[in-house]
Design a protein around this motif. Structure first.
Motif, PDB file in Angstrom:
ATOM      1  N   SER A 254       0.182  -3.306  -3.568  1.00  0.00           N
ATOM      2  CA  SER A 254       0.819  -3.818  -4.781  1.00  0.00           C
ATOM      3  C   SER A 254      -0.137  -3.773  -5.969  1.00  0.00           C
ATOM      4  N   THR A 255       0.461  -3.587  -7.142  1.00  0.00           N
ATOM      5  CA  THR A 255      -0.293  -3.636  -8.393  1.00  0.00           C
ATOM      6  C   THR A 255       0.239  -4.724  -9.309  1.00  0.00           C
ATOM      7  N   ALA A 256       1.474  -5.187  -9.072  1.00  0.00           N
ATOM      8  CA  ALA A 256       2.068  -6.237  -9.904  1.00  0.00           C
ATOM      9  C   ALA A 256       3.219  -6.892  -9.161  1.00  0.00           C
ATOM     10  N   ILE A 257       3.372  -8.201  -9.397  1.00  0.00           N
ATOM     11  CA  ILE A 257       4.516  -8.951  -8.883  1.00  0.00           C
ATOM     12  C   ILE A 257       5.113  -9.696 -10.068  1.00  0.00           C
ATOM     13  N   SER A 258       6.426  -9.550 -10.262  1.00  0.00           N
ATOM     14  CA  SER A 258       7.075 -10.252 -11.368  1.00  0.00           C
ATOM     15  C   SER A 258       8.321 -10.968 -10.862  1.00  0.00           C
ATOM     16  N   PRO A 259       8.573 -12.191 -11.393  1.00  0.00           N
ATOM     17  CA  PRO A 259       9.762 -12.944 -11.003  1.00  0.00           C
ATOM     18  C   PRO A 259      11.029 -12.211 -11.463  1.00  0.00           C
ATOM     19  N   ALA A 260      12.087 -12.302 -10.637  1.00  0.00           N
ATOM     20  CA  ALA A 260      13.368 -11.677 -10.981  1.00  0.00           C
ATOM     21  C   ALA A 260      14.508 -12.690 -10.858  1.00  0.00           C
ATOM     22  N   GLY A 261      14.170 -13.977 -10.886  1.00  0.00           N
ATOM     23  CA  GLY A 261      15.169 -15.043 -10.810  1.00  0.00           C
ATOM     24  C   GLY A 261      15.314 -15.613  -9.417  1.00  0.00           C
ATOM     25  N   GLY A 262      15.340 -16.935  -9.328  1.00  0.00           N
ATOM     26  CA  GLY A 262      15.461 -17.594  -8.030  1.00  0.00           C
ATOM     27  C   GLY A 262      14.298 -17.239  -7.134  1.00  0.00           C
ATOM     28  N   ASN A 263      14.606 -16.855  -5.902  1.00  0.00           N
ATOM     29  CA  ASN A 263      13.549 -16.478  -4.953  1.00  0.00           C
ATOM     30  C   ASN A 263      13.358 -14.963  -4.909  1.00  0.00           C
ATOM     31  N   GLN A 264      13.830 -14.273  -5.949  1.00  0.00           N
ATOM     32  CA  GLN A 264      13.743 -12.818  -6.025  1.00  0.00           C
ATOM     33  C   GLN A 264      12.543 -12.397  -6.879  1.00  0.00           C
ATOM     34  N   TYR A 265      11.851 -11.358  -6.429  1.00  0.00           N
ATOM     35  CA  TYR A 265      10.687 -10.839  -7.145  1.00  0.00           C
ATOM     36  C   TYR A 265      10.729  -9.318  -7.120  1.00  0.00           C
ATOM     37  N   LYS A 266      10.078  -8.712  -8.082  1.00  0.00           N
ATOM     38  CA  LYS A 266       9.893  -7.268  -8.098  1.00  0.00           C
ATOM     39  C   LYS A 266       8.427  -7.000  -7.836  1.00  0.00           C
ATOM     40  N   VAL A 267       8.168  -6.269  -6.761  1.00  0.00           N
ATOM     41  CA  VAL A 267       6.795  -5.954  -6.378  1.00  0.00           C
ATOM     42  C   VAL A 267       6.578  -4.464  -6.631  1.00  0.00           C
ATOM     43  N   THR A 268       5.672  -4.165  -7.543  1.00  0.00           N
ATOM     44  CA  THR A 268       5.356  -2.784  -7.888  1.00  0.00           C
ATOM     45  C   THR A 268       4.038  -2.407  -7.234  1.00  0.00           C
ATOM     46  N   GLY A 269       3.968  -1.164  -6.775  1.00  0.00           N
ATOM     47  CA  GLY A 269       2.733  -0.716  -6.153  1.00  0.00           C
ATOM     48  C   GLY A 269       2.799   0.744  -5.783  1.00  0.00           C
ATOM     49  N   LYS A 270       1.749   1.191  -5.119  1.00  0.00           N
ATOM     50  CA  LYS A 270       1.644   2.590  -4.724  1.00  0.00           C
ATOM     51  C   LYS A 270       1.995   2.721  -3.245  1.00  0.00           C
ATOM     52  N   LEU A 271       3.034   3.539  -2.981  1.00  0.00           N
ATOM     53  CA  LEU A 271       3.446   3.851  -1.620  1.00  0.00           C
ATOM     54  C   LEU A 271       2.900   5.228  -1.279  1.00  0.00           C
ATOM     55  N   THR A 272       2.134   5.302  -0.200  1.00  0.00           N
ATOM     56  CA  THR A 272       1.552   6.572   0.248  1.00  0.00           C
ATOM     57  C   THR A 272       2.024   6.858   1.666  1.00  0.00           C
ATOM     58  N   ILE A 273       2.688   7.994   1.811  1.00  0.00           N
ATOM     59  CA  ILE A 273       3.158   8.452   3.116  1.00  0.00           C
ATOM     60  C   ILE A 273       2.778   9.920   3.239  1.00  0.00           C
ATOM     61  N   LYS A 274       2.169  10.264   4.344  1.00  0.00           N
ATOM     62  CA  LYS A 274       1.792  11.652   4.637  1.00  0.00           C
ATOM     63  C   LYS A 274       0.952  12.249   3.501  1.00  0.00           C
ATOM     64  N   GLY A 275       0.077  11.409   2.922  1.00  0.00           N
ATOM     65  CA  GLY A 275      -0.837  11.863   1.878  1.00  0.00           C
ATOM     66  C   GLY A 275      -0.225  11.988   0.497  1.00  0.00           C
ATOM     67  N   LYS A 276       1.064  11.716   0.351  1.00  0.00           N
ATOM     68  CA  LYS A 276       1.760  11.797  -0.946  1.00  0.00           C
ATOM     69  C   LYS A 276       2.000  10.384  -1.447  1.00  0.00           C
ATOM     70  N   SER A 277       1.693  10.151  -2.731  1.00  0.00           N
ATOM     71  CA  SER A 277       1.833   8.811  -3.302  1.00  0.00           C
ATOM     72  C   SER A 277       2.857   8.781  -4.427  1.00  0.00           C
ATOM     73  N   GLN A 278       3.575   7.680  -4.496  1.00  0.00           N
ATOM     74  CA  GLN A 278       4.534   7.417  -5.565  1.00  0.00           C
ATOM     75  C   GLN A 278       4.390   5.951  -5.954  1.00  0.00           C
ATOM     76  N   VAL A 279       4.547   5.653  -7.238  1.00  0.00           N
ATOM     77  CA  VAL A 279       4.628   4.261  -7.687  1.00  0.00           C
ATOM     78  C   VAL A 279       6.078   3.834  -7.518  1.00  0.00           C
ATOM     79  N   VAL A 280       6.289   2.722  -6.813  1.00  0.00           N
ATOM     80  CA  VAL A 280       7.629   2.219  -6.532  1.00  0.00           C
ATOM     81  C   VAL A 280       7.708   0.736  -6.887  1.00  0.00           C
ATOM     82  N   THR A 281       8.917   0.268  -7.120  1.00  0.00           N
ATOM     83  CA  THR A 281       9.159  -1.161  -7.319  1.00  0.00           C
ATOM     84  C   THR A 281      10.146  -1.609  -6.260  1.00  0.00           C
ATOM     85  N   VAL A 282       9.740  -2.611  -5.500  1.00  0.00           N
ATOM     86  CA  VAL A 282      10.519  -3.100  -4.366  1.00  0.00           C
ATOM     87  C   VAL A 282      11.081  -4.476  -4.703  1.00  0.00           C
ATOM     88  N   PRO A 283      12.407  -4.656  -4.613  1.00  0.00           N
ATOM     89  CA  PRO A 283      12.955  -6.009  -4.748  1.00  0.00           C
ATOM     90  C   PRO A 283      12.679  -6.785  -3.456  1.00  0.00           C
TER      91      PRO A 283
END
Length: 189
Positions: free
Chosen positions: A109-138
């Motif tokens: 993760s690189t950032a966590i932000s509140p999204a209301g109630g018990n919901q959050y948006k977690v942004t970070g770098k996902l790396t699979i098989k040597g390939k990376s993408q920045v993603v945001t996970v609810p």
């Protein structure tokens, strides 16, 4: 974050491999027996679940200071279990996970932000098989006493990570869309 000298890092890695969960100062202790990481794909339009049996997670989260939180997940790609020994062997091969060469998938993760109630948006770098993408996970985070539960799902495109190459790059048999679902249970120490 560094973990000290190389001997300390090797010791930490060994402990993680044995326990499938790591407790570090400021991090919660993840209960691997109650936690799951599942990837759902569609083969010939039929949903197929596979569970990753080995993973480590480090989670630091205080609901009073969510933006100061962090998470780091490392998944053993050779532990993916589709419920059939032949399929399990096939997904470990070079065309799919290439787990002999690239044994781990990670989310940091690189950032966590509140999204209301018990919901959050977690942004970070996902790396699979040597390939990376920045993603945001609810993520939904619940707390009972000292136990925190983190639930979420992340849709990805498998071809962005070179999962399914050669004849499997064609998405007509195995769809490009994959959903990674996780349920992480952790206790503050």
């Amino acid at each position: 974050m560094t973990f000290g000298n190389s001997s300390s890092r090797r010791l930490l890695a060994s402990a993680a491999a044995v326990l499938f969960a790591v407790a570090l100062p400021g991090f919660a202790q993840v209960d691997a027996s109650k936690s799951t990481v599942i990837a759902t794909l569609k083969q010939m339009n039929v949903p197929v679940d596979g569970a990753f049996k080995k993973f480590t997670a480090q989670v630091a989260f205080d609901p009073a200071k969510p933006t100061a939180g962090s998470t780091n997940l490392s998944v053993d790609m050779s532990s993916y279990d589709l419920g059939d020994a032949e399929y399990n062997k096939q997904v470990r091969d070079k065309e799919w996970f290439d787990s002999a060469t690239l044994p781990k998938a990670t989310f940091v993760s690189t950032a966590i932000s509140p999204a209301g109630g018990n919901q959050y948006k977690v942004t970070g770098k996902l790396t699979i098989k040597g390939k990376s993408q920045v993603v945001t996970v609810p993520v939904a985070i619940t707390q009972q006493g000292a136990t925190q539960t983190f639930d979420g799902s992340l849709p990805i495109k498998r071809t962005l990570y070179d999962i399914g190459t050669g004849e499997w790059k064609d998405t007509s048999v195995v769809a490009d869309d994959v959903v990674i679902k996780f349920h992480i249970v952790a206790a503050q120490h």
